[in-house]
Enzyme design. Structure first.
Site, PDB file in Angstrom:
ATOM      1  N   TYR A  78     -16.654   3.986  -4.069  1.00 16.62           N
ATOM      2  CA  TYR A  78     -16.663   5.133  -4.997  1.00 16.62           C
ATOM      3  C   TYR A  78     -18.021   5.842  -5.057  1.00 16.62           C
ATOM      4  O   TYR A  78     -19.005   5.325  -4.587  1.00 16.62           O
ATOM      5  CB  TYR A  78     -16.079   4.798  -6.362  1.00 16.62           C
ATOM      6  CG  TYR A  78     -16.729   3.768  -7.274  1.00 16.62           C
ATOM      7  CD1 TYR A  78     -17.989   3.274  -7.079  1.00 16.62           C
ATOM      8  CD2 TYR A  78     -16.014   3.318  -8.396  1.00 16.62           C
ATOM      9  CE1 TYR A  78     -18.539   2.362  -7.972  1.00 16.62           C
ATOM     10  CE2 TYR A  78     -16.552   2.406  -9.286  1.00 16.62           C
ATOM     11  CZ  TYR A  78     -17.819   1.937  -9.072  1.00 16.62           C
ATOM     12  OH  TYR A  78     -18.353   1.043  -9.945  1.00 16.62           O
ATOM     13  N   GLU A  79     -17.991   7.048  -5.570  1.00 18.25           N
ATOM     14  CA  GLU A  79     -19.158   7.962  -5.500  1.00 18.25           C
ATOM     15  C   GLU A  79     -19.598   8.201  -4.059  1.00 18.25           C
ATOM     16  O   GLU A  79     -20.785   8.379  -3.781  1.00 18.25           O
ATOM     17  CB  GLU A  79     -20.339   7.434  -6.336  1.00 18.25           C
ATOM     18  CG  GLU A  79     -20.116   7.410  -7.828  1.00 18.25           C
ATOM     19  CD  GLU A  79     -19.931   8.800  -8.444  1.00 18.25           C
ATOM     20  OE1 GLU A  79     -20.282   9.809  -7.804  1.00 18.25           O
ATOM     21  OE2 GLU A  79     -19.414   8.866  -9.575  1.00 18.25           O
TER      22      GLU A  79
END
Lengths: 599, 599
Positions: free
Chosen positions: A438-439
């Site tokens: 994620y990110e």
């Protein structure tokens, strides 16, 4: 269950010696960020994290979140812990005083964030997302929206979420289909489904402020047609009290590999007529605003890898000092604790040295971000920002990949017990697995480093970094101390590999794009490896200074030098391997299509 | 849910070109092991694994095992699948015909085992343990015990377990406290608690045969006082029918990180008066017998890493060919499946090449074990056994560490969906995590390689391996084909690193034991890396031969050469790094005690 004791000594060492915290209090706005203030805050944060949050980590994992008719319920103890967190004012630590925050530097905030995350990653995600949303509002919200929402989000009375992903639009946000229809009163009705929404619903606060990416009716296709909207869970009346329930609902929560206590929601906007939302900033600039927050968010996720690595290290060390198996191979002593066995020592030292190296990188980057705000000279601010932005994919990619490997070593040290969930060692490993995704995945970090951070100024920022690494290697060599010279020698060799690989990439960026893209992640690993050696080298130099002066905790400084040298011996030799792989590009598979993968 | 299609083509290629399967049918006892027979067996095994076992993998993980008042129940479908497995005769494939087995070579059996494990690792553990117990009985049971137990265990009518570990005695078996009291009738009463007993109880068969390590009353302390006992779940009457329930009970099952459908039992022996058992072989030689089985068992666990890697690869490839995100960076084509993206290609190729390299090592080792049984000349048999035993820690350590890394890449390719349990990608990663721990941790494999396999003949076996690697590198160099020469060049460099590190270890083994022990695992990684390149090099040479002759599946051979070169570019450069780390020893931390780990 394992305890967590915040590594305040190392945090302070890194803040002071490598991230330039002490100088920050001389800048306007940071006057309060004194060493005494930092000590008091870190002490209290260590207490809160260790006593309140850490004991909930395993129980929260076991219990998980539940979706009921009235929304998502968090595990036992979550609400109470959040209330303590909020009431103690932790949420607004680094937010502007104008909206009720304390305005303290990120270089101090990052240590507090690390503690929260080490103690309880699933808990820490709520505040992390809220901070991101606060930054977005600070960047692009109208004064009216700021007045209504910011203070309550900064205090933690309300939390915030970020809504980007849709089922068909993960890494590729150009595919976003959620839409927003303008209403006569200037608001919008938002329609669409969002997935992977962290803390999309929960029972810890009365309201939740969703930031949602969606398209206006006339928006251009692709990433340049995405706008950002604020969609509250409950409408807010003029007097600040809560009004009607908005058409924004969590319709299911995911059954995940880790961070079970952090609700990952599928959010439905507008299934019952439209979710009322407000445009943030200008139309079609939503992604741009999102990227402004990206620095902090990616640094925060890199920090998660570090925090989980630290927790796993403490837990494995505790076990290794307690568990008795086998004879000391060197002394022959019978039935010793396993921390005496050389291979367990090797694993513990790998954990320790890699966590400390990444911590130094992350805190240093935080120091740069603070400077990018407060330095007087615009050129200097830009230089600090560029350096920080160069470091961010390195910290994010490096910290998270390290976190997975180090938490895995934690399981290994436990042996068979590591595979039993009750031990808790496996949870850190499971929790860590999301961080490289994620990110922005590690692949995306690598492309960011290569095509944005390295190439946007034709390598000018990279050259500054290379120069600093070179200076560190030189200082180590000139120290007259064999243990530092050994580090300096390896660091010099590794730097040469990094510069050569960088030159190869520059030479091939235009004509051999497939090869360069294949080389991106190995190049990221190379950068992480050398930067780790750079910071451990600087740490060793600083420690040697205090040993020479016989000042401070001499055992800590001796350990720091041993840890730095261990990192140099175990990790820095890999730089040449990564460089060789980078420079091999895609020679092995160029010209072959997907049939290559057939058995 | 993902499908599993056994990679029969690669298995046959490896068996024929690298493990010498074809020659085996010329040896007495293996006459039936023809190519046609192998094809028929692999085809049927592929069908059974893919159609019967693979669909139960995810449901078994979700459901897990349960301990009820009447014992352990396995997940839905387990009993029926086991009945099919047993009735089809899979269990006795490589066991002696004298007791109802088919007496086929391990070099064929290993491919079938890989399929079972890829399809459903949790299921495959029951048969794996039974095979181990069968081997133990073949080694040391009296003719009477053999007559009662072997046929039913070989047919799979009964399963077997291995009971080594106790709460305080994991890697250190010297600490075993379970005891056995001789009875007037020549039997024993066994008392003690054993943990981590795989399939210690279940509902798939009517009886279970436990092999239990315990001490006789007069036994010497330590590992030389451990005997092995056969303890049936139900007593067996003279006519082969089942008698009374024996005092051997599963008292709890573990809540584990992975392999949820494989019951991991805490076994209580003798809590109600004593579990009736029979001494196997001679008193105090239990550990020795256990070590005879260790070769097969460790090879089998190494194979688990390979099998999980293969399954994860197939699943990730399926997803990558289906999931559309982003633009092709090289051609500019819009919205392509992600298998077009260079970094996804890199990860898929890493998965493929590392799995294939380890498969080749494992099957080659199986071929050596077969030869250690059937070669006419005793010297040749011993040479084959020594080579096999040299390879076993490399296959076990290398296959399992590879399995964790490759299944992690599988999660990464799935992106956010990889973190969602429903996808099934995460299960492979969780399941893999035990493999570097049981049957001897990676650290124990490394010590076995160094202190037993490398040093017991003063490096004579190692020199044979080095010679073969050298010959492979030379043949690649002499091929006149640039793609093979590229592999040969890297293999030569890597071999040099391996030999140098070996010389360093030999020189330091006596005077710098702490350093050598610290270097053991990096040395194991070094050996794995070079051996992988050796086998991929041999595979590339064989493939090039078929391309030259325009014989067989030309696409397969082209892919094999590309895969071999990819391995060489990505993995072989690490050899130098590992060698440098080996030769650093424990210089960084020598002389420092556990205070080193304090923050």
């Amino acid at each position: 269950m394992s305890e967590y004791r915040a590594p305040v000594k190392d945090m302070r060492f890194v803040m002071d010696e490598l991230a330039g915290f002490k100088e920050l209090s001389s800048f306007p706005g940071f006057e309060e960020a004194t060493v005494d203030m930092a000590d008091a805050i870190l002490e209290e944060s260590a207490r809160f994290s260790g006593e309140v949050l850490a004991p909930l980590n395993r129980t929260g994992d076991k219990e998980g979140c539940k979706l009921t008719a009235s929304g998502v319920t968090t595990p036992n103890g979550w609400k109470e812990a959040y209330a303590q967190y909020r009431d103690a004012g932790w949420n607004g630590m680094t937010s502007p005083a104008e909206f009720g925050g304390q305005g303290l530097p990120d270089t101090l905030g990052i240590a507090v964030k690390e503690m929260l995350c080490s103690a309880n990653m699933a808990f820490s995600l709520g505040p992390l997302l809220t901070t991101g949303a606060v930054e977005a509002l600070l960047t692009c919200a109208s004064d009216e929206l700021k007045a209504i929402y910011l203070e309550k989000m900064i205090s933690g009375e309300w939390t915030g979420t970020m809504n980007l992903t849709e089922p068909h639009a993960g890494s590729d946000l150009a595919l976003i289909r959620s839409r927003a229809e303008p209403q006569a009163d200037g608001s919008y009705k938002v329609f669409g489904q969002k997935i992977f929404i962290t803390y999309g619903d929960h029972d810890m606060t009365e309201n939740i402020v969703h930031l949602v990416l969606a398209r206006l009716p006339d928006a251009p296709a692709g990433v340049k047609g995405i706008s950002m909207f604020l969609v509250p869970k409950f409408m807010v009346n003029g007097d600040g009290s809560l009004g009607a329930r908005n058409d924004a609902y969590c319709v299911s929560i995911e059954h995940k590999l880790g961070i079970h206590a952090s609700p990952t929601c599928v959010m439905a906007y507008g299934d019952n007529g439209g979710a009322i939302g407000y445009l943030l900033g200008e139309p079609n600039r939503g992604l741009e605003y999102m990227f402004i927050m990206m620095n902090e968010a990616r640094l925060g996720v890199g920090l998660q890898g570090i925090a989980l690595g630290e927790r796993a290290y403490q837990q494995a060390l505790g076990y290794a000092r307690d568990r008795k198996q086998g004879r000391d191979a060197v002394t022959g002593e019978a039935l010793v604790t396993i921390d005496k066995h050389p291979d367990i020592r090797r694993m513990l030292m790998l954990m320790k040295s890699r966590v400390e190296a990444c911590r130094a990188m992350a805190y240093y980057t935080s120091g740069l971000l603070d400077r990018a705000h407060v330095l007087a000279d615009a050129e200097e601010r830009k230089k600090a920002l560029y350096l920080a932005e160069f470091m961010i994919p390195i910290v994010k990619g490096g910290g998270t990949e390290m976190g997975i490997e180090v938490t895995s070593l934690g399981v290994q040290i436990y042996g068979g017990m590591g595979f039993i969930e009750e031990t808790g060692a496996a949870q850190h490993w499971r929790d860590s697995r999301i961080t490289t995704i994620y990110e922005g995945t590690t692949g995306i970090q690598a492309n960011d480093l290569l095509f944005r951070k390295l190439m946007r100024d034709q390598g000018a920022t990279a050259k500054i970094v290379f120069g600093e690494v070179y200076a560190t290697a030189k200082a180590l060599g000139a120290s007259g101390k064999p243990e530092l010279q050994a580090i300096g020698q390896r660091l010099g060799v590794a730097l040469k590999a990094w510069t050569e690989a960088t030159e190869w990439l520059a030479a091939n960026a235009k004509t051999g794009l497939g090869g360069v893209l294949t080389a991106a992640v190995p190049y990221l690993h190379l950068a992480v490896t050398v930067c780790g050696g750079w910071f451990m080298g600087k740490a060793a130099l600083a420690a040697a200074g205090y040993l020479d002066k016989e000042e401070g905790d001499q055992a800590f400084y001796r350990n720091k030098i041993a840890t730095a040298r261990f990192y140099a011996d175990q990790m820095l030799p890999q730089a040449n391997a990564y460089a060789a792989t980078v420079m091999a590009g895609d020679a092995a598979i160029a010209g072959l299509g997907s049939e290559l993968f057939d058995a």
